[in-house]
Write an enzyme that holds these catalytic residues in place. Structure first.
Site, PDB file in Angstrom:
ATOM      1  N   GLY A   1       0.862  -1.353  -0.124  1.00 40.71           N
ATOM      2  CA  GLY A   1      -0.176   0.034  -0.065  1.00 40.71           C
ATOM      3  C   GLY A   1       0.907   1.189  -0.030  1.00 40.71           C
TER       4      GLY A   1
ATOM      5  N   CYS B   1     -22.693 -11.321  19.536  1.00 41.66           N
ATOM      6  CA  CYS B   1     -22.638 -11.456  18.195  1.00 41.66           C
ATOM      7  C   CYS B   1     -23.403 -12.360  17.624  1.00 41.66           C
ATOM      8  CB  CYS B   1     -20.952 -11.448  17.202  1.00 41.66           C
ATOM      9  SG  CYS B   1     -20.212 -12.906  17.842  1.00 41.66           S
TER      10      CYS B   1
END
Length: 484
Positions: free
Chosen positions: A289, A457
């Site tokens: 990146g 979750c």
């Protein structure tokens, strides 16, 4: 529901064999992406478009199908359509009126028709006939071909009529699996996640390698964002996540290498290791990146010196991108919040880094480095498929789970904000706070330490992982909520 998928424009200019191969791959990917939502899904066609047909009627599932297709590389755009046998002009007018008549009163409109096949009429003749009929029968304000308030769109293919209900944008690029595969050096920050997305969007299967510089929280965060990228943009393919323990490598650099060359040396060690991983997996390139001069190690002289350690092609899709543009892209693709809460270690390795690294000097510094340390790191590297990376990590963790909320306890919903919005967690008489999993580690310390918190979750895996980490950090007031 029927969808007509239009391929990425650059596919249409390929030779006939390449074009057919790309279309077949796209059809295969669409089936893979939507299979769990509709096992009976039909995908047909092999030239410039694909027809996707599902018998699913649940509106929520249909929305999920459309969302997944918008994130599938290889698609230029796709249309929601209503299909009919092709009749005469009056029949076409009746079908268009049934779908658009209520929208036209007092508004300007235009009729757009595309045809494929041999017919005794032209597209313009259809547009004129249907347009005049709709204007006469629906109380429209008039016809405006340049900037209409309503567009009545249709396609005629041989003996079939498709009235277009809605158009959705695609991701563009080539279908995953049609091009070569790459290895992304993933730190989990803005840059590496956007670079990975750019490669996936272009059509390259992108595997992930993470160099752990000494933080379990960092590794978990990178695994989560890698899983997110795969699930959203690359789920049609099998993708690997490789984690390389680099703590010893960092320690060797800190004790042996001159301060100004620590950053460049670390990047060279990462490229060396990544090249070995790519060679073993038979991958064609490395992806980073990096952007020109964003940090000291990313000047042209430094990048040149860094690249000398490998013969593997190094791709830098963000090389001329501005930081704000990268952040904006991260926000658009959903990785910005991951990056914002990601621990960062690379920046502390060098106090006065060089921006003009010399090959002879870096080679001198590396001569002090014990390469056996790098070999040990590679030997200890772990490899998992990214779709299983979170589940496998959470399998053996011992964390107390409760099925009932006691008075005074607070439930923290750590699901992704999209899931929280689609299916809000409502528990009668219980305080529920939304704190996404990518922010829980950094923000948990802001909560009242005198309260008890239950992490929630859907599957219990992510909540178990983060509860285990928080317990290891010394927070004793956290459990996992698993309702019966």
């Amino acid at each position: 529901m029927k969808l007509i998928v239009k391929t990425f424009q650059e596919i249409t200019i390929k030779s006939r064999p390449v074009r057919k191969r790309f279309i077949r791959q796209l059809a295969k990917n669409i089936r893979a992406v939507l299979r769990d939502l509709d096992p009976e899904l039909k995908v047909e066609g092999e030239w410039d478009n694909l027809e996707v047909e599902t018998a699913v009627v649940d509106a929520k599932v249909r929305r999920e199908m459309i969302e997944r297709l918008t994130c599938t590389p290889g698609i230029g755009h796709f249309l929601e359509v209503h299909e009919y046998p092709l009749g005469d002009f009056d029949d076409i007018l009746a079908k268009c009126k049934a779908h658009f008549g209520d929208q036209l009163a007092g508004k300007t409109f235009a009729v757009r028709c595309k045809r494929a096949g041999k017919h005794a009429f032209t597209s313009m003749e259809v547009e004129r006939y249907v347009g005049s009929g709709l204007r006469r029968e629906c109380g429209a304000a008039g016809i405006d071909l340049k900037q209409p308030e309503v567009e009545v769109r249709m396609e005629i293919r041989l003996d079939r009529l498709f009235v277009i209900h809605r158009q959705h944008p695609g991701l563009g690029g080539y279908p995953l699996g049609a091009l070569e595969q790459v290895l992304v050096l993933m730190s989990g920050g803005f840059d590496s996640t956007v670079a990975a997305y750019q490669m996936m969007r272009r059509g390259m299967i992108s595997h992930f390698v993470f160099f752990n510089l000494g933080g379990r929280a960092h590794e978990l965060g990178v695994m989560e964002v890698a899983h997110y990228l795969w699930e959203k943009y690359g789920r049609s393919q099998r993708v690997l996540f490789i984690s390389v323990p680099f703590e010893e490598v960092v320690g060797e650099i800190l004790t042996k290498v001159d301060d100004s060359y620590m950053g460049v040396t670390l990047k060279r060690m990462m490229l060396r290791a990544a090249s070995r991983v790519a060679e073993r997996l038979e991958l064609d390139a490395l992806v980073t990146g990096e952007a020109i001069s964003q940090v000291s190690s990313q000047t042209l002289p430094n990048l040149s010196v860094i690249d000398r350690v490998t013969d593997t092609l190094v791709l830098r899709p963000l090389i001329v991108s501005h930081k704000q543009d990268i952040i904006d892209t991260a926000r658009q693709i959903g990785t910005a919040e991951f990056a914002r809460h990601m621990p960062e270690y690379c920046g502390v390795i060098s106090v006065n880094p060089t921006t003009q690294a010399k090959p002879y000097r870096v080679e001198h510094e590396e001569s002090k480095f014990d390469m056996a340390v790098l070999e040990r790191a590679l030997e200890r590297a772990t490899q998992r498929t990214v779709d299983r990376v979170i589940d496998e990590l959470g399998q053996d963790l011992q964390v107390e789970e409760v099925g009932e909320v006691l008075p005074g306890q607070i439930v923290i919903d750590i699901r992704h904000p999209d899931a929280q919005e689609d299916e809000p967690l409502a528990l009668e008489g219980v305080e529920v706070q939304a704190l996404p999993f990518y922010a829980i580690n950094s923000r948990f310390k802001e909560l009242d330490a005198n309260r008890q918190y239950l992490l929630y979750c859907d599957k219990g895996v992510m909540s178990r992982l983060h509860a285990h980490h928080l317990l290891n950090e010394g927070h004793t007031n956290v459990r996992v909520y698993r309702p019966a």
